[in-house]
Design a protein around this motif. Structure first.
Motif, short mmCIF file in Angstrom:
data_model
loop_
_atom_site.label_atom_id
_atom_site.label_comp_id
_atom_site.label_asym_id
_atom_site.label_seq_id
_atom_site.Cartn_x
_atom_site.Cartn_y
_atom_site.Cartn_z
N THR A 90 0.84 -1.20 0.00
CA THR A 90 0.00 0.00 0.00
C THR A 90 0.87 1.24 0.00
O THR A 90 2.02 1.21 0.44
N VAL A 91 0.32 2.34 -0.48
CA VAL A 91 1.00 3.63 -0.41
C VAL A 91 0.77 4.20 0.98
O VAL A 91 -0.36 4.25 1.48
N GLN A 92 1.85 4.63 1.63
CA GLN A 92 1.78 5.15 3.00
C GLN A 92 2.64 6.39 3.15
O GLN A 92 3.70 6.50 2.55
N ASP A 93 2.15 7.32 3.97
CA ASP A 93 2.97 8.44 4.43
C ASP A 93 2.92 8.43 5.95
O ASP A 93 2.80 7.36 6.56
N GLN A 94 2.98 9.58 6.59
CA GLN A 94 2.96 9.60 8.05
C GLN A 94 1.54 9.51 8.63
O GLN A 94 1.38 9.58 9.85
N ALA A 112 5.35 6.79 0.20
CA ALA A 112 6.16 5.73 -0.40
C ALA A 112 5.31 4.47 -0.49
O ALA A 112 4.23 4.38 0.10
N LEU A 113 5.79 3.49 -1.22
CA LEU A 113 5.12 2.21 -1.31
C LEU A 113 5.63 1.31 -0.18
O LEU A 113 6.81 1.01 -0.12
N GLU A 114 4.72 0.89 0.70
CA GLU A 114 5.06 -0.03 1.78
C GLU A 114 4.80 -1.46 1.30
O GLU A 114 3.70 -1.76 0.84
N MET A 115 5.80 -2.32 1.44
CA MET A 115 5.71 -3.70 0.95
C MET A 115 5.85 -4.65 2.14
O MET A 115 6.88 -4.68 2.80
N MET A 147 -5.06 12.47 -2.40
CA MET A 147 -5.10 12.84 -0.99
C MET A 147 -6.51 12.63 -0.45
O MET A 147 -7.50 12.97 -1.10
N THR A 148 -6.62 12.06 0.74
CA THR A 148 -7.90 11.90 1.44
C THR A 148 -7.71 12.35 2.87
O THR A 148 -6.87 11.81 3.59
N LEU A 149 -8.45 13.35 3.30
CA LEU A 149 -8.34 13.90 4.66
C LEU A 149 -6.90 14.25 5.00
O LEU A 149 -6.41 13.98 6.09
N GLY A 150 -6.23 14.88 4.05
CA GLY A 150 -4.90 15.40 4.30
C GLY A 150 -3.77 14.39 4.24
O GLY A 150 -2.65 14.70 4.64
N SER A 151 -4.02 13.18 3.74
CA SER A 151 -2.98 12.16 3.69
C SER A 151 -3.18 11.27 2.47
O SER A 151 -4.31 11.11 1.98
N ARG A 152 -2.08 10.69 1.97
CA ARG A 152 -2.16 9.72 0.88
C ARG A 152 -2.18 8.29 1.41
O ARG A 152 -2.22 7.33 0.64
N ALA A 153 -2.14 8.12 2.73
CA ALA A 153 -2.03 6.79 3.32
C ALA A 153 -3.29 5.97 3.07
O ALA A 153 -4.40 6.40 3.37
N ALA A 154 -3.10 4.77 2.54
CA ALA A 154 -4.21 3.82 2.44
C ALA A 154 -4.56 3.32 3.84
O ALA A 154 -3.69 3.13 4.68
N HIS A 155 -5.85 3.14 4.08
CA HIS A 155 -6.34 2.62 5.36
C HIS A 155 -7.37 1.56 4.98
O HIS A 155 -8.56 1.85 4.85
N LEU A 156 -6.90 0.33 4.82
CA LEU A 156 -7.74 -0.70 4.24
C LEU A 156 -8.94 -1.03 5.11
O LEU A 156 -10.04 -1.29 4.60
N ALA A 181 -10.58 0.93 6.97
CA ALA A 181 -11.55 2.02 6.86
C ALA A 181 -12.00 2.24 5.42
O ALA A 181 -12.76 3.16 5.13
N ARG A 182 -11.48 1.40 4.51
CA ARG A 182 -11.81 1.49 3.09
C ARG A 182 -11.42 2.83 2.48
O ARG A 182 -12.11 3.39 1.63
N ILE A 183 -10.28 3.35 2.94
CA ILE A 183 -9.68 4.53 2.31
C ILE A 183 -8.52 4.03 1.45
O ILE A 183 -7.56 3.45 1.97
N GLY A 184 -8.63 4.23 0.16
CA GLY A 184 -7.62 3.69 -0.74
C GLY A 184 -7.75 2.17 -0.84
O GLY A 184 -8.72 1.56 -0.38
N ARG A 185 -6.73 1.55 -1.43
CA ARG A 185 -6.72 0.09 -1.61
C ARG A 185 -5.27 -0.37 -1.76
O ARG A 185 -4.35 0.45 -1.90
N ALA A 186 -5.10 -1.68 -1.75
CA ALA A 186 -3.78 -2.24 -2.00
C ALA A 186 -3.40 -2.00 -3.46
O ALA A 186 -4.26 -1.97 -4.35
N VAL A 187 -2.11 -1.81 -3.71
CA VAL A 187 -1.62 -1.60 -5.08
C VAL A 187 -1.71 -2.92 -5.84
O VAL A 187 -1.41 -4.00 -5.29
N ARG A 188 -2.12 -2.86 -7.12
CA ARG A 188 -2.30 -4.06 -7.93
C ARG A 188 -1.48 -3.96 -9.21
O ARG A 188 -1.06 -2.87 -9.62
N ALA A 189 -1.26 -5.11 -9.84
CA ALA A 189 -0.61 -5.14 -11.15
C ALA A 189 -1.42 -4.29 -12.13
O ALA A 189 -2.65 -4.34 -12.14
#
Length: 331
Positions: free
Chosen positions: A13-17, A53-56, A124-133, A135-143
């Protein structure tokens, strides 16, 4: 610039602070499980630490550059190569158009990070790019996905490897329910060596140990209260769970203690089966330790060193002008 994702592990997933200020609305902060890795990637590329960044988790993938691309690799070391040539972890590298970066399985620790020059610019969602699976904010990165970034970034730098990827001592402070555990149970807790269990994700990680569990008095009567990353909850069987960035915001399980924020990267990076143990510190000590950690983060840019490539890893070595002039040994 953009990296095209050709294949990728199932939990990337894409994560920031993360995002703060929404705990009272039932949304935990999410963000990188290893915040130090964000600072290291920022230092290697000249990014701001707030960049995403991309968290793996455990496994990377295969990525193709559509333009000249600056990348950095931090966090738990993973096998990595560009067009088949191995590249150093904890370092920044340049990718040219069409080159492919392959990141394999984790070699030590749990979470690795792929950084791009200027940061990964997802929505950006609520001031962040962090996926929060959860809470269904964003999603896991896919091919087939594309990881966009502005394109700026320095390369050819490295950082010395850190030692936070094999478990170890975790400092803790008393929590709201620590007093519900008797002195004998607390003493046994700090004398016990735990192993990271199989049940672990961005919400939390289970710890296994030999012997009896750790029960609190009246634990069935505890009302749900606010909880935060670092809290150590005891399940009904007395098995501890360390809560991580995507943890729920309230819970009724008793909390024996809370891991200091400065030790959460070590906790989260403990590999499956890795050993951890705990030590209580006072709140005054905790404040001092956290301040020292934040000072260490601020010093990371000063620790970067030039990355000197091994000639054996340069396939077109003969195309380089290795001698730029001539001198006389007698004049």
């Amino acid at each position: 610039m953009t990296l095209i994702v050709h294949r990728i592990g199932p939990a990337c997933t894409v994560q920031d602070q993360g995002r703060t200020g929404y705990l009272d609305q039932g949304l935990s902060r999410s963000g990188a499980t290893d915040v130090m890795a964000l600072y290291e990637g920022a230092a290697l590329l000249g990014n701001a630490p707030k960049c995403a960044a991309l968290e793996m988790a455990g496994m990377g993938g295969e990525f193709e550059a559509t333009a000249p691309t600056a990348i950095a690799l931090t966090g738990a070391p993973m096998q990595a190569s560009i067009d088949g040539s191995p590249v150093l972890w904890n370092a920044s590298h340049q990718m040219e158009v069409g080159q492919r970066l392959v990141i394999g399985s984790v070699q030590q620790g749990s979470y690795g990070y792929l950084h791009l020059g200027g940061g990964v610019e997802t929505e950006m969602t609520l001031g962040s790019r962090a996926a929060h699976l959860t809470a269904r904010i964003g999603r896991a990165v896919r091919a087939g996905d594309r990881l966009p970034a502005p394109g700026a970034g320095t390369t050819g730098l490295k950082l010395r490897a850190d030692d936070r990827f094999s478990g170890g001592l975790l400092r803790i402070v008393a929590s709201f329910q620590t007093a519900l555990f008797d002195e004998g149970t607390l003493a046994r807790f700090t004398r016990t060596t735990f192993h990271r269990g199989a049940r672990a994700n961005r919400m939390g990680m289970q710890l296994d140990s030999e012997g009896d569990g750790f029960a609190a008095k009246g634990q069935l009567d505890i009302l749900s209260e606010v909880i935060t990353p670092g809290d150590i909850q005891m399940t009904g069987t007395g098995a501890p769970f360390i809560l991580l960035p995507e943890c729920q915001t309230t819970g009724g399980y008793p909390r024996i203690a809370t891991v200091l924020a400065c030790d959460l990267p070590r906790a989260a990076q403990t590999p499956a089966g890795g050993e951890v143990w705990f030590e209580f510190v006072s709140m005054e000590q905790a404040v001092t330790l956290q301040a020292a950690f934040e000072a260490e983060l601020a010093r990371i840019p000063g620790r970067v060193e030039p990355l000197v490539r091994d000639p054996h890893d340069i396939p077109d070595l003969l195309s380089y002008q290795l001698i730029s002039g001539m001198i006389s040994a007698t004049e």
